[in-house]
Design a protein around this motif. Structure first.
Motif, PDB file in Angstrom:
ATOM      1  N   ARG A   1      12.053  25.455 -31.413  1.00  0.00           N
ATOM      2  CA  ARG A   1      11.991  26.284 -30.406  1.00  0.00           C
ATOM      3  C   ARG A   1      11.078  27.595 -31.041  1.00  0.00           C
ATOM      4  N   THR A   2      12.311  28.304 -32.224  1.00  0.00           N
ATOM      5  CA  THR A   2      11.961  29.532 -32.618  1.00  0.00           C
ATOM      6  C   THR A   2      12.258  29.525 -34.053  1.00  0.00           C
ATOM      7  N   VAL A   3      11.389  30.212 -34.733  1.00  0.00           N
ATOM      8  CA  VAL A   3      11.815  30.148 -36.185  1.00  0.00           C
ATOM      9  C   VAL A   3      11.537  31.757 -36.761  1.00  0.00           C
ATOM     10  N   TRP A   4      12.669  32.427 -37.363  1.00  0.00           N
ATOM     11  CA  TRP A   4      12.070  33.563 -37.925  1.00  0.00           C
ATOM     12  C   TRP A   4      12.368  33.742 -39.367  1.00  0.00           C
ATOM     13  N   ILE A   5      11.296  34.625 -39.871  1.00  0.00           N
ATOM     14  CA  ILE A   5      11.408  34.575 -41.344  1.00  0.00           C
ATOM     15  C   ILE A   5      11.208  36.185 -41.742  1.00  0.00           C
ATOM     16  N   SER A   6      11.416  36.667 -42.771  1.00  0.00           N
ATOM     17  CA  SER A   6      11.425  38.040 -43.114  1.00  0.00           C
ATOM     18  C   SER A   6      11.428  38.135 -44.631  1.00  0.00           C
ATOM     19  N   ASP A   7      10.930  39.532 -45.236  1.00  0.00           N
ATOM     20  CA  ASP A   7      11.037  39.913 -46.447  1.00  0.00           C
ATOM     21  C   ASP A   7      10.174  38.982 -47.564  1.00  0.00           C
ATOM     22  N   ILE A   8       8.984  38.605 -47.146  1.00  0.00           N
ATOM     23  CA  ILE A   8       8.281  37.595 -47.951  1.00  0.00           C
ATOM     24  C   ILE A   8       7.773  38.604 -48.927  1.00  0.00           C
TER      25      ILE A   8
ATOM     26  N   ALA B   1      17.226  29.599 -25.726  1.00  0.00           N
ATOM     27  CA  ALA B   1      17.230  28.528 -24.669  1.00  0.00           C
ATOM     28  C   ALA B   1      18.538  28.303 -23.785  1.00  0.00           C
ATOM     29  N   ASP B   2      19.548  28.825 -24.489  1.00  0.00           N
ATOM     30  CA  ASP B   2      20.745  28.705 -23.604  1.00  0.00           C
ATOM     31  C   ASP B   2      20.999  30.175 -22.894  1.00  0.00           C
ATOM     32  N   GLY B   3      20.003  31.164 -23.056  1.00  0.00           N
ATOM     33  CA  GLY B   3      20.180  32.375 -22.184  1.00  0.00           C
ATOM     34  C   GLY B   3      20.529  33.660 -22.822  1.00  0.00           C
ATOM     35  N   ARG B   4      20.946  33.820 -23.947  1.00  0.00           N
ATOM     36  CA  ARG B   4      21.531  34.637 -24.840  1.00  0.00           C
ATOM     37  C   ARG B   4      20.360  35.486 -24.936  1.00  0.00           C
ATOM     38  N   ARG B   5      20.373  36.852 -25.091  1.00  0.00           N
ATOM     39  CA  ARG B   5      19.591  37.812 -25.379  1.00  0.00           C
ATOM     40  C   ARG B   5      19.706  38.270 -26.912  1.00  0.00           C
ATOM     41  N   LEU B   6      18.724  38.172 -27.728  1.00  0.00           N
ATOM     42  CA  LEU B   6      18.899  38.709 -29.149  1.00  0.00           C
ATOM     43  C   LEU B   6      17.855  39.868 -29.308  1.00  0.00           C
ATOM     44  N   LEU B   7      18.463  40.966 -30.165  1.00  0.00           N
ATOM     45  CA  LEU B   7      17.634  42.033 -30.331  1.00  0.00           C
ATOM     46  C   LEU B   7      17.220  41.614 -31.682  1.00  0.00           C
ATOM     47  N   ILE B   8      15.817  41.663 -31.963  1.00  0.00           N
ATOM     48  CA  ILE B   8      15.040  41.376 -33.271  1.00  0.00           C
ATOM     49  C   ILE B   8      14.661  42.809 -33.844  1.00  0.00           C
TER      50      ILE B   8
ATOM     51  N   SER C   1      16.294  34.104 -52.013  1.00  0.00           N
ATOM     52  CA  SER C   1      16.745  33.093 -51.533  1.00  0.00           C
ATOM     53  C   SER C   1      16.066  32.133 -50.937  1.00  0.00           C
ATOM     54  N   CYS C   2      14.862  32.221 -50.379  1.00  0.00           N
ATOM     55  CA  CYS C   2      13.902  31.321 -49.615  1.00  0.00           C
ATOM     56  C   CYS C   2      14.603  30.709 -48.394  1.00  0.00           C
ATOM     57  N   THR C   3      14.982  31.531 -47.359  1.00  0.00           N
ATOM     58  CA  THR C   3      15.765  30.958 -46.100  1.00  0.00           C
ATOM     59  C   THR C   3      14.864  31.368 -44.844  1.00  0.00           C
ATOM     60  N   ALA C   4      15.269  30.844 -43.876  1.00  0.00           N
ATOM     61  CA  ALA C   4      14.628  30.922 -42.529  1.00  0.00           C
ATOM     62  C   ALA C   4      15.941  30.665 -41.699  1.00  0.00           C
ATOM     63  N   LEU C   5      15.640  31.360 -40.577  1.00  0.00           N
ATOM     64  CA  LEU C   5      16.433  31.126 -39.397  1.00  0.00           C
ATOM     65  C   LEU C   5      15.827  30.332 -38.253  1.00  0.00           C
ATOM     66  N   VAL C   6      16.528  29.267 -37.647  1.00  0.00           N
ATOM     67  CA  VAL C   6      15.786  28.555 -36.693  1.00  0.00           C
ATOM     68  C   VAL C   6      16.326  28.266 -35.389  1.00  0.00           C
ATOM     69  N   GLU C   7      15.929  28.079 -34.278  1.00  0.00           N
ATOM     70  CA  GLU C   7      16.495  27.867 -33.025  1.00  0.00           C
ATOM     71  C   GLU C   7      15.802  26.525 -32.581  1.00  0.00           C
ATOM     72  N   ASP C   8      16.900  25.629 -31.968  1.00  0.00           N
ATOM     73  CA  ASP C   8      16.355  24.217 -31.587  1.00  0.00           C
ATOM     74  C   ASP C   8      15.911  24.547 -30.183  1.00  0.00           C
ATOM     75  N   HIS C   9      15.894  23.422 -29.468  1.00  0.00           N
ATOM     76  CA  HIS C   9      15.480  23.501 -27.935  1.00  0.00           C
ATOM     77  C   HIS C   9      16.657  23.409 -27.071  1.00  0.00           C
ATOM     78  N   THR C  10      17.984  23.428 -27.520  1.00  0.00           N
ATOM     79  CA  THR C  10      19.069  23.668 -26.901  1.00  0.00           C
ATOM     80  C   THR C  10      19.594  25.237 -27.193  1.00  0.00           C
ATOM     81  N   GLY C  11      18.992  26.077 -27.927  1.00  0.00           N
ATOM     82  CA  GLY C  11      19.511  27.232 -28.231  1.00  0.00           C
ATOM     83  C   GLY C  11      20.310  27.421 -29.428  1.00  0.00           C
ATOM     84  N   ALA C  12      20.643  26.234 -29.949  1.00  0.00           N
ATOM     85  CA  ALA C  12      21.511  26.352 -31.101  1.00  0.00           C
ATOM     86  C   ALA C  12      20.719  27.043 -32.415  1.00  0.00           C
ATOM     87  N   MET C  13      21.480  27.778 -33.314  1.00  0.00           N
ATOM     88  CA  MET C  13      20.698  28.357 -34.521  1.00  0.00           C
ATOM     89  C   MET C  13      21.129  27.881 -35.658  1.00  0.00           C
TER      90      MET C  13
END
Length: 298
Positions: free
Chosen positions: A30-37, A133-140, A249-261
């Motif tokens: 559902r969502t992918v976050w990457i930074s510090d490329i 997806a599960d309704g939580r609000r996250l500051l980016i 480290s070469c990492t990313a943060l991901v969210e699936d379609h249930t809201g699990a991160m």
């Protein structure tokens, strides 16, 4: 490059070129976050990032700051083809329906005056609010604004200047040798940072400061980058997420379609896959000839 007209706009023809046929199914998030490329620096693991971006499909992609290293580019131009390909990949994702949001960081602070504008389908913002997806609000937020809370920690003198630059240069040398022995990518600087007591204390203080700000904003969690340390941690009622980086480290943060991160450790996955196949994993594209002093990219 050929340009084709579309309505009132002209778009590069490569945006509509079909994807090369792959031998692995796309990961759908559902969502992918990457930074510090840190595009524009020799420490950037652009080829490994390209491998990751080609393997995913997502509804929303957040670029959480320090995507292009303007600080370094002001001192000298470094922009290999792989860095172009990262930009092209992101623009292709945007063109094909992914909602792409770039939250400017301190190294790409030149983009901050353009907050609220869109370039090639990429929205520029100072910060954002994401609803899972599960309704939580996250500051980016990139996170550099919280340096002032812990800016003069003793370890930062080590991390922020010549010693850290030396470690990044050693990363390049070490991984060129490892490639010759068909060994996968491994980050010396990330390994040492996790084991230096003052670095660990700084990271903890940074996480607490970010979580405190998120509580003040009355959100459920916060996603940031900046310190090159991927983490999911519950701090009181706030869930702290850091998507890591593509220098160490070469990492990313991901969210699936249930809201699990979850955190995706692409370097570790490459090592595991290579070990299973008995072949070398993807590594940084740098060679011994690409070694030059670098400023700490955090």
């Amino acid at each position: 490059m050929p340009i084709r007209p579309t309505g009132d706009k002209s778009l590069p023809a490569w945006l509509d070129l079909p994807e090369p046929r792959g031998f692995r199914p796309k990961r759908r998030y559902r969502t992918v976050w990457i930074s510090d490329i840190h595009l524009g620096t020799r420490g950037c693991n652009a080829e490994m990032l390209l491998d990751f971006l080609r393997s995913i499909e997502c509804e929303t992609l957040y670029l959480v700051g320090d995507i292009v290293d303007g600080w370094r580019l002001r001192k000298g131009w470094y922009w290999p083809d792989a860095h172009n390909e990262v930009v092209r990949r992101v623009l292709k994702l945007a063109h094909r329906g992914t909602h792409v949001v770039l939250v400017a960081g301190n190294h790409d602070e030149m983009l901050r005056p353009y907050a609220g504008m869109s370039f090639g389908g990429v929205e520029v913002a100072l910060e954002a609010i994401h609803v899972t997806a599960d309704g939580r609000r996250l500051l980016i937020t990139h996170g550099d604004g919280f340096d002032q809370v812990v800016l003069y920690a003793r370890w930062l003198a080590f991390l922020g200047d010549k010693a850290y630059s030396l470690l990044l240069r050693l990363n390049v040398v070490l991984n060129s040798v490892r490639r010759r022995f068909k060994l996968p990518y491994w980050s010396l600087s990330a390994y040492l940072k996790k084991r230096v007591k003052n670095a660990v204390q700084f990271i903890g203080a940074f996480e607490d400061a970010v979580a405190h700000a998120a509580r003040d904003r009355q959100v459920d969690g916060v996603v940031c980058g900046h310190i090159h340390s991927a983490e999911i941690r519950q701090i009181g009622e706030i869930t702290y997420y850091n998507d890591g980086d593509w220098v160490e480290s070469c990492t990313a943060l991901v969210e699936d379609h249930t809201g699990a991160m979850a955190i995706v450790d692409w370097a570790a996955e490459n090592r595991t896959a290579a070990a299973a196949k008995g072949a070398p994993a993807s590594t940084t594209s740098e060679t011994e000839n690409d070694i030059a002093p670098e400023k700490e990219p955090a």
